[in-house]
Motif scaffolding. Structure first.
Motif, short mmCIF file in Angstrom:
data_model
loop_
_atom_site.label_atom_id
_atom_site.label_comp_id
_atom_site.label_asym_id
_atom_site.label_seq_id
_atom_site.Cartn_x
_atom_site.Cartn_y
_atom_site.Cartn_z
N ASP A 118 -60.41 18.81 82.72
CA ASP A 118 -58.96 18.59 82.69
C ASP A 118 -58.50 18.96 81.28
O ASP A 118 -58.76 18.23 80.32
CB ASP A 118 -58.64 17.14 83.00
CG ASP A 118 -57.15 16.86 83.08
OD1 ASP A 118 -56.35 17.71 82.60
OD2 ASP A 118 -56.77 15.79 83.60
N ASN B 62 -56.26 22.46 86.10
CA ASN B 62 -54.89 22.60 85.63
C ASN B 62 -54.21 23.88 86.07
O ASN B 62 -53.03 24.09 85.76
CB ASN B 62 -54.87 22.51 84.10
CG ASN B 62 -55.63 21.31 83.59
OD1 ASN B 62 -56.79 21.43 83.22
ND2 ASN B 62 -54.99 20.14 83.60
N TRP C 126 -62.64 18.79 76.10
CA TRP C 126 -61.85 18.37 77.25
C TRP C 126 -62.66 17.48 78.17
O TRP C 126 -63.85 17.71 78.41
CB TRP C 126 -61.33 19.60 77.99
CG TRP C 126 -60.52 20.47 77.09
CD1 TRP C 126 -59.27 20.22 76.60
CD2 TRP C 126 -60.91 21.72 76.51
NE1 TRP C 126 -58.85 21.22 75.77
CE2 TRP C 126 -59.83 22.17 75.69
CE3 TRP C 126 -62.05 22.52 76.60
CZ2 TRP C 126 -59.88 23.36 74.99
CZ3 TRP C 126 -62.11 23.70 75.90
CH2 TRP C 126 -61.03 24.12 75.10
N ASN D 8 -55.76 18.78 79.98
CA ASN D 8 -54.72 17.89 79.44
C ASN D 8 -55.29 16.58 78.91
O ASN D 8 -54.53 15.74 78.43
CB ASN D 8 -53.68 17.58 80.53
CG ASN D 8 -52.79 18.77 80.82
OD1 ASN D 8 -52.54 19.60 79.95
ND2 ASN D 8 -52.32 18.86 82.06
N ARG D 9 -56.60 16.38 79.04
CA ARG D 9 -57.21 15.13 78.57
C ARG D 9 -58.39 15.43 77.64
O ARG D 9 -59.16 16.34 77.88
CB ARG D 9 -57.70 14.28 79.75
CG ARG D 9 -56.61 13.75 80.65
CD ARG D 9 -57.15 12.65 81.57
NE ARG D 9 -58.24 13.13 82.41
CZ ARG D 9 -59.47 12.61 82.40
NH1 ARG D 9 -59.80 11.63 81.56
NH2 ARG D 9 -60.41 13.09 83.21
N VAL E 63 -52.99 25.28 75.11
CA VAL E 63 -54.27 24.57 75.06
C VAL E 63 -54.95 24.82 73.71
O VAL E 63 -55.49 23.89 73.08
CB VAL E 63 -55.18 25.03 76.22
CG1 VAL E 63 -56.57 24.40 76.11
CG2 VAL E 63 -54.54 24.68 77.56
#
Length: 472
Positions: free
Chosen positions: A129, A181, A113, A131-132, A203
Motif C-alpha cells: 500500500d 493503489n 511501504w 499510502n501507508r 509517491v
C-alpha cells in the motif's frame, strides 16, 4: 489537504527540533570542508570516504545482520556504506551475483511501504500500500544508521535506482501489479520522469520527505538521488525535482545533509549542475580522468561503485589509489564476500562472480585512507605534471601535492624503476609504501637543490606509493 499536511509536518518538525536541536548542534555532521570543498569535514577533521562494502541490501534484506557487517568495516579502517531504500530490489541470480544481498529470500524483503491485506506480490506475500508506511522499516533504518555512527561509518542512502530490465521492475512495489493503489501502470523506463510516471511522482516525493524527517537527527549520512540514472529512462528534470524536494524537506530542520548525484560510468563532464548537489559520483572511474574534467566545480568527486573486473583484488586496489591520488575524495568497492550469514566478509564466492572482495583488500583500502589523510588535504591539489620521466610504458603515476609541504605519489606497476620528479629545493623525507602489503617499505632523507630529482623506486610486486614530505 496538502496545505494541512504541510502545516502538520512543520509542527512536527518544531517538536522534533526542540528536543534535538541542542544535540544536533554538538554532534558530528558530515559536510563539505569550508576551507576546501573538494573534501569532507567530519569529526572536526578533513576526511575522505573509503570502503569495500556489500551490495546495497543491508537495510532491505531482513536476513542481513548489519551490526556485524558495520563492525567489520570499522575493523578494516573503512568508513562508508551504500544503502538502497527498497524502491528497487533484485531477483536471485541477477548480474550473476551469488548470495546477492539485494535479492532477499522470499518473505525477507522490507521496504518503506506497508503490506496490504491483499495477496499477490510477485516476490511472495501480500501486495504493498503506497499510502501507508511500514514503521518497522524505519525502525530498522534508524538502527542501521545509528549503529553505523557508533562504528564511524557514513551511510549513503540511495533513494532510487532505475530498472535495468523487466525482472527488477516486476519486483518493485511501485509496479501496479505489486500495489493496491492503482499506481505505476507504466513501463519501467517511465517511472522516473515528471510527466508520464503513472502517479508515482507523488509517491517519490512523499518517500523523500518521510526519510528526511526520520533521519534528520543523524550526522553520519548523505543522500544519493538515484543510482545509475543514465540507464532506464531517468530524466534530469526528475532528478532535479528530487533534489529540490530534499532541500525543501530539510529547510527548517536542525540538520541539512549533503546530496549526491550519480553522473556516469567512466568519465564525463558535469553539465549545468544543480546548486544543491555537493557530491558528484561516478562508477568504474578507472583511469580517474573524470577528476581533472570536473576539478573546477570545487565539489567532492567520488568513485562510488566498482566491482565488475573479476574476482582478483589488484584492479580494485589500484582504482582506489589512483582515484584518491588524482584528487577524488570518495571510493567504494563492491565487496561480494559480504552476504547474509557471512556479514563478517568471509563468504567464499565462486570464480564466476563478477567482482571480488576480501579481508586483504579491505586492509589495503584502509591503508589507502590512512595514507591520504596523513597529508594536509586542504592544501593539496593534483600535480601529475611534476613526474618528468621513468614511468614504465603502460603504467600511470598520480600525484597530490603542495610544494610547501610535499607530495603523495602513486605508481601502478611494481618493477623497480628510477622515477624523475621536478620539485623545489629543500630537505625531504621519503617514505615508500607498498599498497599490496599495506605496509611501509623503505625510508630515507634527501637534500635537493631544485629541479629534477631521481627516485629509485624500491622493488614492489604490483604498485608503489611515496610520501615525499618537506622537512623544515
Amino acid at each position: 489537504m496538502k496545505l494541512r499536511n504541510w502545516a502538520l509536518r512543520r509542527w512536527l518538525w518544531g517538536i522534533a527540533a526542540s528536543s534535538t536541536l541542542a544535540a544536533a548542534a554538538q554532534q558530528t555532521v558530515l559536510t563539505l570542508h569550508p576551507e576546501n570543498s573538494r573534501y569532507f569535514l567530519y569529526g572536526r577533521r578533513p576526511a575522505v570516504l573509503v570502503t569495500s562494502a556489500e551490495h546495497y541490501g543491508a537495510l532491505l534484506n531482513l536476513d542481513f545482520d548489519f551490526k556485524v557487517y558495520l563492525e567489520t568495516l570499522q575493523a578494516g579502517g573503512l568508513n562508508l556504506t551504500r544503502v538502497f531504500s527498497g524502491a528497487y530490489v533484485e531477483p536471485p541470480g541477477a548480474f550473476n551475483i551469488a548470495r546477492n544481498t539485494l535479492a532477499p529470500a522470499e518473505g525477507r524483503f522490507v521496504c518503506p511501504w506497508a503490506r496490504s491485506e491483499e495477496s499477490g506480490y510477485a516476490g511472495g506475500g501480500n501486495r504493498f500500500d503506497l499510502n501507508r508506511w511500514d514503521e518497522s522499516y524505519f525502525d530498522r533504518l534508524k538502527a542501521l544508521v545509528r549503529t553505523a555512527a557508533d562504528c564511524g561509518v557514513i551511510v549513503e542512502y540511495v533513494f532510487f535506482c532505475p530498472f535495468y530490465d523487466e525482472a527488477q521492475w516486476n519486483l518493485s512495489p511501485q509496479n501496479s501489479k505489486n500495489n493496491v493503489n492503482g499506481l505505476g501502470t507504466v513501463g519501467r523506463e517511465e517511472v522516473y520522469t515528471l510527466d508520464c510516471n503513472g502517479g508515482l511522482l507523488a509517491v517519490h516525493e512523499a518517500l523523500v520527505r518521510k526519510v528526511a524527517q526520520e533521519l534528520n537527527e543523524f550526522g553520519n549520512l548523505y543522500y544519493e538521488i538515484c543510482n545509475e540514472p543514465y540507464f532506464g529512462g531517468v530524466t534530469m528534470e526528475w532528478q532535479h525535482r528530487i533534489a529540490d524536494v530534499i532541500v525543501e524537506a530539510e529547510r527548517e530542520a536542525p540538520v541539512r545533509h549533503l546530496i549526491s548525484q550519480n553522473i556516469a560510468n567512466g568519465k564525463a563532464r558535469v553539465m549545468d549542475p544543480h546548486p544543491a548537489i555537493s557530491i558528484f559520483n561516478f562508477h568504474y572511474a578507472s583511469p580517474p580522468d573524470t577528476v581533472a574534467l570536473n576539478w573546477d566545480l570545487e565539489r567532492v568527486l567520488g568513485d562510488n561503485e566498482t566491482g565488475f573486473k573479476g574476482v582478483g583484488d589488484r584492479h580494485y586496489r589500484m582504482e582506489g589509489w589512483e582515484f584518491l591520488l588524482a584528487g577524488g575524495a570518495l571510493f567504494n568497492h563492491l565487496d561480494y564476500s559480504f552476504c547474509a550469514g557471512h556479514e563478517d566478509g568471509t563468504f567464499d564466492y565462486p570464480d564466476s562472480q563478477p567482482g571480488g572482495g576480501s579481508v586483504a583488500l579491505r586492509n589495503q583500502l584502509g591503508a589507502l585512507k590512512r595514507f591520504v589523510e596523513s597529508f594536509p588535504l586542504l592544501r593539496m591539489r593534483p600535480m601529475p605534471q611534476i613526474v618528468r620521466g621513468g614511468v614504465p610504458e603502460g603504467e600511470r603515476a598520480q600525484v597530490l601535492g603542495a610544494p610547501e609541504v610535499g607530495y603523495a605519489l602513486y605508481l601502478t606497476g611494481g618493477a623497480p624503476v628510477e622515477l624523475e620528479v621536478e620539485i623545489p629545493a629543500g630537505k625531504y623525507g621519503l617514505e615508500w609504501f607498498d599498497p599490496l602489503e599495506a605496509r611501509a617499505a623503505a625510508s630515507e632523507a634527501k637534500e635537493h637543490d631544485g629541479g629534477i630529482l631521481t627516485l629509485a623506486v624500491p622493488a614492489m610486486r604490483e604498485d608503489a606509493a611515496l610520501a615525499l614530505r618537506k622537512v623544515d
